[in-house]
Design an enzyme around this catalytic site. Structure first.
Site, short mmCIF file in Angstrom:
data_model
loop_
_atom_site.label_atom_id
_atom_site.label_comp_id
_atom_site.label_asym_id
_atom_site.label_seq_id
_atom_site.Cartn_x
_atom_site.Cartn_y
_atom_site.Cartn_z
N ASP A 39 0.44 -16.58 -26.39
CA ASP A 39 1.57 -15.73 -26.77
C ASP A 39 2.71 -15.94 -25.77
OD1 ASP A 39 1.24 -14.04 -24.51
OD2 ASP A 39 -0.09 -12.71 -25.61
N LEU A 40 3.79 -15.20 -25.92
CA LEU A 40 4.97 -15.49 -25.12
C LEU A 40 4.77 -15.27 -23.63
CD1 LEU A 40 7.88 -12.93 -25.30
CD2 LEU A 40 5.50 -12.37 -25.79
#
Lengths: 152, 152, 152, 152
Positions: free
Chosen positions: C29-30
């Site tokens: 994820d980010l």
């Protein structure tokens, strides 16, 4: 006898990259077959393996702020469903290489049966999201496996 | 003051269906923006909401063994990235209705900006995977929102 | 030279099952590391591989309407993050076998480093969702790899 | 009549946060019910909505390199399955606030029925992965909704 499991990994058969996946619970939906978006995850794993074999270190490029590949467009055909425990092979090959993008074809096969096909273009993008020329060394790496569009 | 949260739900603005999503952690990847396959999940949520508003009870049809809709083909364009916490609206409209399939266009927008577009065909399939005519009542329901292809 | 890619597959080292995964874009994820829910997908792939090696054909049981395994409870600890391209090994072993459930421990390791641990119980459930005794043959199969709880 | 769809969003009923999700195709697996890992995605959406309502701008903190919240541990109980089209409410409340972590309880409910419960701790972590004190303002924000552990 080895007690090390194989990490997932594909290989090149000439210019065509082959990568195996198995259908797990996470891939299916209540219709009993693979959820349509999950083919994109399989195709992306195969493309990551292509980069790995071509010595294109995308993680280093991201960490250095150089850029990363992103899908620019993609055309998909869903032909037959994939079921739990099926052994699937993803065939991937490159059909065009430009300064800032690469065109690829990908097929998901179960034995001789084509389940899903994708024709797509990935573009190299800077951290700010703008298209950027891919490193020349990477272009050269892709050129070693460039081939023509094939029928399935 | 209400203490009931809104369930997610879209609405029709004429023949165009609008459905809101927000970008969560699960949607992003390490490049900092939405993972390309996750637009397909958003588009599918919007199509499910279209069915709900058209009173097409797909869960009953699956449980009765009648059949279900499956994506047959899909063409995607990725134009701009979506970031964490962005409010996205999915626009969906139907452009063709056949005996066993429906053609749709879907756009993911952030304000006026188009982030991703999809043009796709969903087919009705029997539990054995073969194409099947969709229930006539459902065809009629789709026809109430049939429209022409639009520019974005 | 082989031109067939390895399908993913684990092996038993005594009673301990080892299964390799690699971290792909879809897993991150980010924040740049693996999204916490995705360890559950890896653990489930490893458990499916355990069933495969023990000749427990869950797909046949589902299709015959006998039942399926479902996670009943799970305790997770997240110790270190997993990054893109990391090679991860999932260690799985069974610590208790009851009429309708099996208790397991699972660890995600990168080399010697433990990234995430799970202690969980899977229950066999009939298609209507109620607990059901697992087939005796399957109980026996699990007993061949039963072991004690270990420190990591 | 409004032609804007509601963005997903929860609300606080006293110290308890309520957030609605609907079960879509993507959430289910071939057993016909929600795949166990997907509850974690729903719980995370609800926690993100808690942050949004408490004016904790996590995206800004990530972009500024301050840090981000990550799940440290989690205990899950799966009690009843969730089916396609079900309307689910996620109840979330904070039971302990420390310098670098917050403890929360989360329940997924369908009407009165509890489907899944989670007890978890999220830790604030610097970009290098090390625990870090959360911003004091954020601590204070969490304290406005601190409550005791409840029975379901």
């Amino acid at each position: 006898m080895s007690t090390q499991p194989h990490p997932p990994g594909g290989l090149f058969d000439g210019p065509v990259h082959l990568y195996a996946v198995r259908v797990y619970y996470e891939d299916t939906d209540l219709s009993g077959v693979t959820y349509h978006a999950n083919y994109l995850r399989w195709f992306e794993r195969a493309r990551s393996d292509v980069l790995r074999l071509l010595k294109i270190d995308q993680r280093a490029a991201i960490e250095a702020g150089t850029g990363a590949y992103a899908v620019a467009d993609m055309a998909l055909k869903y032909l037959r469903p994939a079921k739990l425990d099926d052994d699937i092979v993803i065939r991937t090959y490159c059909t065009d290489i430009r300064a800032a993008s690469v065109k690829m074809s990908q097929h998901a096969l179960r034995g001789e049966d084509v389940l899903c096909t994708a024709s797509l273009r990935i573009g190299f993008v800077a951290p700010d999201g703008r298209p950027r020329r891919q490193p020349e060394k990477w272009c050269d790496a892709f050129k070693t496996v460039l081939t023509e569009e094939m029928s399935q």
